[in-house]
Structures are given as structure tokens and as C-alpha cells.
Design an enzyme around this catalytic site. Structure first.
Site, PDB file in Angstrom:
ATOM      1  N   TYR A   1       0.836  -1.197   0.000  1.00 28.01           N
ATOM      2  CA  TYR A   1       0.000   0.000   0.000  1.00 28.01           C
ATOM      3  C   TYR A   1       0.880   1.260   0.000  1.00 28.01           C
ATOM      4  CZ  TYR A   1      -3.690  -3.386   0.732  1.00 28.01           C
ATOM      5  OH  TYR A   1      -4.545  -4.462   0.571  1.00 28.01           O
TER       6      TYR A   1
ATOM      7  N   ARG B   1       3.670  -1.137  10.854  1.00 26.25           N
ATOM      8  CA  ARG B   1       3.734  -2.458  10.228  1.00 26.25           C
ATOM      9  C   ARG B   1       4.505  -2.364   8.912  1.00 26.25           C
ATOM     10  NH1 ARG B   1      -0.483  -6.997   7.815  1.00 26.25           N
ATOM     11  NH2 ARG B   1       0.012  -8.554   9.378  1.00 26.25           N
TER      12      ARG B   1
ATOM     13  N   GLY C   1      -3.597 -14.327  11.737  1.00 22.47           N
ATOM     14  CA  GLY C   1      -4.635 -13.921  10.807  1.00 22.47           C
ATOM     15  C   GLY C   1      -5.673 -15.017  10.678  1.00 22.47           C
TER      16      GLY C   1
END
Length: 373
Positions: free
Chosen positions: A182, A230, A325
Site C-alpha cells: 500500500y 507495520r 490472521g
């Protein structure tokens, strides 16, 4: 015996006391009604992780501005009073159940499946195609427009404003999403950044935006409010990417984030497990380097729902906490199972039979006859 695992030991991050070292990793759930406001179903979804014993939950990434940040149509945001109020209910429910919760702040950049016109470090078309299930938009990502300095300043402001809202909503902290391909990772990655200004060229320059966002948030919130970051090598559109200079790149990146004021570093492994995403080409551990170099708490991620593997990462000094996750999706009570020496359920991809939203998951669980908290 599971109950003897170091996972169940308490830990302190800045001034935040956690009951154990088990963390729910951020997972995109695109479960709002298009307004970015969290729903009652999302409240139930997050609450049960605290009820199941997780010491810390990190939310899915929320968009930080309404101009260029949003990644997916039904992604939650933290850009207005209504969104903030929705998150307040989730925070209250989590705290009431004995857990702690951190909001992940995310800017999609070129990897938006919501916007038609995107911005990034440079005008370079992203690799591969859009993620199935998260948007009706499919196919290749369009080439973004390179951000000018004013747009970079606006993006930083979006992160800061969302962090201030998160603090007002009662969150224990925020996590800056500088991973997985991102926007901030687009600046950091060599092949998506060909800028010739202060944000391009050297690794230190390419890490500058992540450091500036971190420093700007730290100066705008209380000292006890957690600001983590992160990072990752792999990306949602490039699982196999590794930092070209391995530990040397890591030294620059981790040092920059520490100097900017980060309270922890979360090293993510995108899609293929710890040993694939967290190690250099030479097999050296980047999370361990981050821990040794900075002295900051480090969260590791990547297939660590196996208690023995998670314990190996902790006892081997690779990390201080482990984030789950899909393991958390399959076992929202994972820490409680460890404490009771109960079996750990394997993740079943059929969970996404009806879709990837929280509501879809609950529908599948009901039809599968699963008893949940």
C-alpha cells in the site's frame, strides 16, 4: 503442553500492559454499508477476540482520508464523527471483555479497488491484478499519478487526523500500515518509486514518508498512546518480493522508524509464512534484527497459529509477540484454547463460501454448526 508456552506470558508495550503475547493481525473484512461506519456485526466480531483471550487486537486497515486513501468500497474509515462513533462501540466492547485494541491506519495508494484515479510515489502501474472478493472492480490496477508535495502533506495530515480521532474514540493506539504494497510501502519499494526528490533514491529517502507519518502522529497524541508501524517485504500483489539488500535495508528502515518515535514494529509475512516473508535471501531474520537494533517490541506474523512454531519465534528472540490472521479466524479463542490445552482448529477456506465480510463469515459458521462465543 500449550499452557507452558511463552505466548501466555504478559508483556508491556510502551505503557500498555497486555495479558499475553497473542495478537489478532489486521485483516480486511469490507463489512460496512458503504459509509465507512462500523456495524453491530463488526462489534460482535471484534469483541469475541477479547472474550477468547487475545491480549491485543489490531483492526483491519481504515482509510485515513476521503480523497485518495480508500482501498475497497465497504472498507471502514476514520474520517468523520459517524465513523468515530461506530469505532467507539467496538472499543468499549473490547475493553469490557478485558482486551486491548489498536486501530490500523491505511492509505491504499495505487492499490485502490475503489477509486478510478489513484496516487502513489510514482506513475508506475502496479504488478498483477486486483484481489477477488473485495470489490466488483477486477483486472489490472491502473497506473497512478505521482504525488506532488502538497498531496504528500495532505496524506500525512489524513493519518494524523485519523490518529487523533482514534485516541478520542478510546483506542489504545494506532498502527501505521507501511506494509503489503500500500501507499507507504509504494514509497519504500525500489521498483514502485523512481522519484528524484527527498522521497526517492536511497532507502532512507524512500522510508522518509513512513517516518514523517510516525513522527507527526507521535507529536499529536498523548505519550502513552501507542504508535506502531507495520512493515513487510511481500505485498498483496507480489508475495515473493524481498528487500534487495537484506539486513542492510532493514538497518536503515528500522532505525528510521525508531528515531521517528515508533513504539513497536510489526513485521508481516504476506501469504506464505514466517520463513518465507520474514527472512532475507540469506536466511537471516529481519524481525530479530529489528528487535536487536531498536530495542522496541516486535510483533511477528506468518502462519504462527501452530503453538510450537509461535513459541519458537518467541523463545528464539525473533519477536516479542505473535500475530495471527487466518488462525484467529478459525480460533477466535486461540489463547483460551492454549491455556486449556485444547486442540487448535485448522483454518477452513470454506469460511469465505458466501464472501469475505464479517456477516458472510457468521452465516457460514451458523450453517456449519460452529459454536462461537
Amino acid at each position: 503442553m500449550y499452557r507452558e508456552c511463552s505466548i501466555l506470558e504478559n508483556v508491556v508495550v510502551n505503557q500498555l500492559h497486555l495479558n499475553n503475547r497473542a495478537v489478532v493481525a489486521p485483516m480486511t473484512r469490507v463489512s460496512t454499508r458503504g459509509d465507512g461506519v462500523p456495524t453491530e456485526q463488526m462489534e460482535k466480531y471484534y469483541r469475541r477476540y477479547a472474550e477468547g483471550g487475545f491480549g491485543l487486537t489490531i483492526t483491519e486497515g481504515v482509510y485515513t482520508d476521503r480523497t485518495f486513501a480508500q482501498a475497497y468500497p465497504n472498507q471502514p474509515g476514520m474520517t468523520n464523527a459517524q465513523q468515530q462513533k461506530g469505532w467507539e462501540a467496538i472499543v468499549r466492547a473490547t475493553h469490557k471483555a478485558g482486551g486491548k485494541i489498536i486501530l490500523q491506519l491505511m492509505h491504499a495508494g495505487a492499490l485502490s479497488q475503489h477509486l478510478s484515479h489513484t496516487r502513489s510515489a510514482s506513475s508506475i502501474q502496479p504488478l498483477r491484478g486486483m484481489l477477488a472478493g473485495y470489490s466488483k472492480k477486477q483486472g489490472r490496477f491502473p497506473a497512478p499519478q505521482a504525488m506532488n508535495l502538497a498531496e504528500i502533506d495532505d496524506a500525512i495530515k489524513g493519518f494524523v487526523d485519523s490518529a487523533i480521532r482514534a485516541e478520542k474514540a478510546g483506542f489504545d493506539g494506532v498502527e501505521i500500515h507501511a506494509a503489503n504494497g500500500y501507499l507507504l510501502d509504494q514509497f519504500l519499494t525500489d521498483y514502485t518509486n523512481d522519484r528524484e526528490d527527498q522521497y526517492g533514491g536511497s532507502v532512507k529517502n524512500r522510508c522518509r514518508l513512513s517516518a514523517e507519518v510516525t513522527a507527526a502522529i507521535k507529536s499529536s497524541v498523548a505519550s502513552h498512546f501507542i504508535v506502531g508501524v507495520r512493515v513487510s517485504q511481500g505485498k498483496v500483489n507480489d508475495f515473493d518480493y524481498l528487500w534487495p539488500n537484506g539486513l542492510n535495508d532493514g538497518e536503515v528502515i528500522f532505525d528510521s522508524l525508531k528515531n521517528a518515535g515508533a513504539d513497536y514494529i510489526h513485521f508481516a509475512s504476506e501469504g506464505k509464512g514466517f520463513d518465507h516473508g520474514c527472512l532475507t535471501r540469506a536466511g537471516e531474520s529481519l524481525p530479530k534484527l529489528a528487535r536487536d537494533l531498536t530495542g522496541l517490541p516486535v510483533i511477528a506474523n506468518g502462519g504462527l497459529d501452530n503453538p510450537a512454531e509461535a513459541n519458537r519465534i518467541l523463545t528464539g528472540s525473533h519477536a516479542d509477540l505473535v500475530a495471527l490472521g487466518t488462525g484467529a479466524l478459525a480460533n477466535p479463542d486461540w489463547p483460551a484454547r492454549l491455556k486449556a490445552n485444547d486442540d487448535i482448529a485448522a483454518f477452513n477456506p470454506a469460511m469465505f463460501t458466501f464472501g469475505v465480510t464479517v456477516e458472510d463469515q457468521f452465516t457460514w459458521e451458523e450453517e456449519a454448526g460452529l459454536v462461537r462465543l
